[in-house]
Design an enzyme around this catalytic site. Structure first.
Site, PDB file in Angstrom:
ATOM      1  N   TYR A 115      -1.647  -0.550  10.386  1.00  0.00           N
ATOM      2  CA  TYR A 115      -1.729  -0.612   8.582  1.00  0.00           C
ATOM      3  C   TYR A 115      -0.710  -0.524   7.587  1.00  0.00           C
ATOM      4  O   TYR A 115      -0.278  -0.923   7.225  1.00  0.00           O
ATOM      5  CB  TYR A 115      -3.078   0.175   8.403  1.00  0.00           C
ATOM      6  CG  TYR A 115      -3.602  -0.622   6.439  1.00  0.00           C
ATOM      7  CD1 TYR A 115      -4.150  -1.661   6.130  1.00  0.00           C
ATOM      8  CD2 TYR A 115      -3.434   0.319   5.309  1.00  0.00           C
ATOM      9  CE1 TYR A 115      -4.319  -1.625   5.053  1.00  0.00           C
ATOM     10  CE2 TYR A 115      -3.397   0.242   4.467  1.00  0.00           C
ATOM     11  CZ  TYR A 115      -3.614  -0.837   4.189  1.00  0.00           C
ATOM     12  OH  TYR A 115      -3.884  -0.561   2.467  1.00  0.00           O
TER      13      TYR A 115
ATOM     14  N   SER B 141       0.919  -1.613  -0.085  1.00  0.00           N
ATOM     15  CA  SER B 141       0.490   0.053   0.294  1.00  0.00           C
ATOM     16  C   SER B 141       1.203   1.444   0.170  1.00  0.00           C
ATOM     17  O   SER B 141       2.166   1.572   0.593  1.00  0.00           O
ATOM     18  CB  SER B 141      -0.346  -0.045   1.381  1.00  0.00           C
ATOM     19  OG  SER B 141      -1.566   1.125   0.888  1.00  0.00           O
TER      20      SER B 141
HETATM   21  N1  LIG Z   1      -8.362  -0.929  -1.974  1.00  0.00           N
HETATM   22  C1  LIG Z   1      -7.610  -0.555  -1.733  1.00  0.00           C
HETATM   23  O1  LIG Z   1      -7.483   1.229  -2.472  1.00  0.00           O
HETATM   24  C2  LIG Z   1      -6.132   0.038  -1.157  1.00  0.00           C
HETATM   25  C3  LIG Z   1      -5.159   0.841  -1.590  1.00  0.00           C
HETATM   26  C4  LIG Z   1      -3.896   0.047  -0.805  1.00  0.00           C
HETATM   27  C5  LIG Z   1      -3.602  -1.118  -1.332  1.00  0.00           C
HETATM   28  N2  LIG Z   1      -4.973  -2.291  -0.864  1.00  0.00           N
HETATM   29  C6  LIG Z   1      -4.590  -3.609  -0.604  1.00  0.00           C
HETATM   30  O2  LIG Z   1      -4.810  -4.577  -1.629  1.00  0.00           O
HETATM   31  C7  LIG Z   1      -5.157  -5.489  -1.352  1.00  0.00           C
HETATM   32  C8  LIG Z   1      -6.701  -6.229  -1.060  1.00  0.00           C
HETATM   33  O3  LIG Z   1      -7.966  -4.443  -1.533  1.00  0.00           O
HETATM   34  P1  LIG Z   1      -9.462  -4.718  -1.444  1.00  0.00           P
HETATM   35  O4  LIG Z   1      -9.678  -3.449  -1.565  1.00  0.00           O
HETATM   36  O5  LIG Z   1      -9.631  -6.077  -2.323  1.00  0.00           O
HETATM   37  O6  LIG Z   1      -9.675  -5.627   0.062  1.00  0.00           O
HETATM   38  P2  LIG Z   1     -11.304  -5.958   0.526  1.00  0.00           P
HETATM   39  O7  LIG Z   1     -11.542  -5.788  -0.948  1.00  0.00           O
HETATM   40  O8  LIG Z   1     -11.909  -6.016   1.770  1.00  0.00           O
HETATM   41  O9  LIG Z   1     -10.512  -8.048   0.033  1.00  0.00           O
HETATM   42  C9  LIG Z   1      -9.755  -7.798   0.923  1.00  0.00           C
HETATM   43  C10 LIG Z   1      -9.417  -9.529   0.497  1.00  0.00           C
HETATM   44  O10 LIG Z   1      -8.445 -10.149   1.678  1.00  0.00           O
HETATM   45  C11 LIG Z   1      -9.445 -11.139   2.470  1.00  0.00           C
HETATM   46  N3  LIG Z   1      -9.355 -11.221   3.867  1.00  0.00           N
HETATM   47  C12 LIG Z   1      -9.683 -10.552   4.712  1.00  0.00           C
HETATM   48  N4  LIG Z   1      -9.249 -10.982   5.888  1.00  0.00           N
HETATM   49  C13 LIG Z   1      -8.452 -12.143   6.058  1.00  0.00           C
HETATM   50  C14 LIG Z   1      -8.271 -13.179   7.017  1.00  0.00           C
HETATM   51  N5  LIG Z   1      -8.177 -13.164   7.656  1.00  0.00           N
HETATM   52  N6  LIG Z   1      -7.375 -13.924   6.328  1.00  0.00           N
HETATM   53  C15 LIG Z   1      -6.727 -14.101   5.111  1.00  0.00           C
HETATM   54  N7  LIG Z   1      -7.091 -13.422   3.919  1.00  0.00           N
HETATM   55  C16 LIG Z   1      -8.442 -12.708   4.842  1.00  0.00           C
HETATM   56  C17 LIG Z   1     -10.918 -11.258   2.393  1.00  0.00           C
HETATM   57  O11 LIG Z   1     -11.551 -12.334   2.068  1.00  0.00           O
HETATM   58  P3  LIG Z   1     -13.502 -12.836   2.588  1.00  0.00           P
HETATM   59  O12 LIG Z   1     -13.588 -12.560   1.333  1.00  0.00           O
HETATM   60  O13 LIG Z   1     -13.423 -13.768   2.725  1.00  0.00           O
HETATM   61  O14 LIG Z   1     -13.379 -12.046   4.343  1.00  0.00           O
HETATM   62  C18 LIG Z   1     -10.546  -9.946   0.810  1.00  0.00           C
HETATM   63  O15 LIG Z   1     -10.711 -11.460  -0.303  1.00  0.00           O
HETATM   64  C19 LIG Z   1      -5.332  -5.744   0.517  1.00  0.00           C
HETATM   65  O16 LIG Z   1      -4.215  -5.915   1.562  1.00  0.00           O
HETATM   66  C20 LIG Z   1      -4.944  -3.764   0.894  1.00  0.00           C
HETATM   67  O17 LIG Z   1      -4.460  -4.135   1.804  1.00  0.00           O
HETATM   68  C21 LIG Z   1      -5.855  -1.583  -0.960  1.00  0.00           C
END
Ligand SMILES: NC(=O)c1ccc[n+]([C@@H]2O[C@H](COP(=O)([O-])OP(=O)(O)OC[C@H]3O[C@@H](n4cnc5c(N)ncnc54)[C@H](OP(=O)(O)O)[C@@H]3O)[C@@H](O)[C@H]2O)c1
Length: 236
Positions: free
Chosen positions: A143, A130
């Site tokens: 985070y 991130s």
């Molecule tokens: N969205 C953004 O703007 C953004 C920006 C910077 C970085 N990121 C990073 O990019 C990645 C994906 O983001 P996203 O927006 O796609 O997030 P998201 O939609 O919240 O998806 C999170 C994913 O992680 C899984 N997860 C959550 N808790 C978990 C656990 N305890 N064990 C195993 N898996 C778990 C969830 O599985 P379930 O569906 O089963 O809960 C889901 O597949 C993350 O690492 C996030 O920090 C995102």
């Protein structure tokens, strides 16, 4: 020359996990496997979905075993799982959970997968970190620390695994159109943050997926140990 590349996406049910699976599917030539916390969602781009809950380190080896047992080879692994909790640093208690899910759990499962697959086709590992790993974002103590640790681990693994033909890179998204952003940043704060972004807009999940797909492919064969920002210029 590999005919079909087998890719495992950890956290395939999230916004970015789905975008990466869709991008690989549209490129063709990939068999896509995934994990999620519950392991029960139906996703039609996938050959198989495994349960992998990263919140308890002691159960990770047993959970990953289900993948090792069924898959003889893997060519790429993407860690797109993650958890975001925010709050004023002196009051939050979520740091242990964030460090476990975003860093320790990823590292533990990555090491088990690398040990098996480094001699069975593995060429590229991508961690979704991130922009918070390197920006001083208030309210994201646990985070940011977990993502900074992930970037550091990615660089160490890249150095150690290079000689074995495995590349390791991080992709650091900024603000992406996603549930994670909408759930944690109110619309007024999102508007404020837009001023920090050179391109004056949020990123699209597909724009992160394109970079991940590139890093999984041989087009990026000489890139390892990098942390690539996909943030519209926000980190400068
Ligand atoms: N969205 C953004 O703007 C953004 C920006 C910077 C970085 N990121 C990073 O990019 C990645 C994906 O983001 P996203 O927006 O796609 O997030 P998201 O939609 O919240 O998806 C999170 C994913 O992680 C899984 N997860 C959550 N808790 C978990 C656990 N305890 N064990 C195993 N898996 C778990 C969830 O599985 P379930 O569906 O089963 O809960 C889901 O597949 C993350 O690492 C996030 O920090 C995102």
């Amino acid at each position: 020359m590999i005919d079909v590349r087998k890719i495992l996406i950890v956290g395939v049910t999230g916004t970015l996990g789905v975008a990466i699976a869709n991008k690989l599917k549209s490129e063709g030539g990939y068999e896509i496997f995934g994990t999620s916390k519950s392991g029960i969602q139906e996703i039609d781009t996938l050959q198989a979905l495994y349960k992998l809950d990263l919140s308890d380190n002691s159960s990770i080896e047993e959970q990953v075993y289900a993948i090792l047992k069924e898959q003889d080879e893997l060519h790429g692994i993407v860690f797109a799982s993650g958890l975001l909790k925010t709050g004023f640093s002196l009051l939050t208690k979520s740091e242990p959970e964030l460090l476990q899910v975003n860093f320790l759990g990823v590292l533990t499962s990555c090491k088990i997968l690398m040990r098996k697959y480094m001699n069975k086709g593995l060429k590229s590992v991508v961690f979704i970190a991130s922009s918070s790993a390197t920006n001083s974002d208030g309210g994201r103590l646990g985070y940011s620390a977990s993502k900074a640790a992930l970037v550091s681990a990615g660089q160490t693994l890249a150095r150690e695994m290079g000689g074995k033909g495995v590349r390791v890179n991080c992709v650091s998204p900024g603000l992406i159109e996603s549930k994670m952003v909408n759930d944690t940043i109110d619309p007024m704060s999102q508007l404020d943050l837009l001023n920090r972004i050179f391109l004056k807009r949020l990123g699209k999940p597909s724009e992160v997926a394109s970079v991940v797909t590139y890093l999984l492919s041989d087009e990026s064969a000489y890139i390892t140990g990098q942390n690539i920002a996909v943030d519209g210029g926000m980190s400068w």
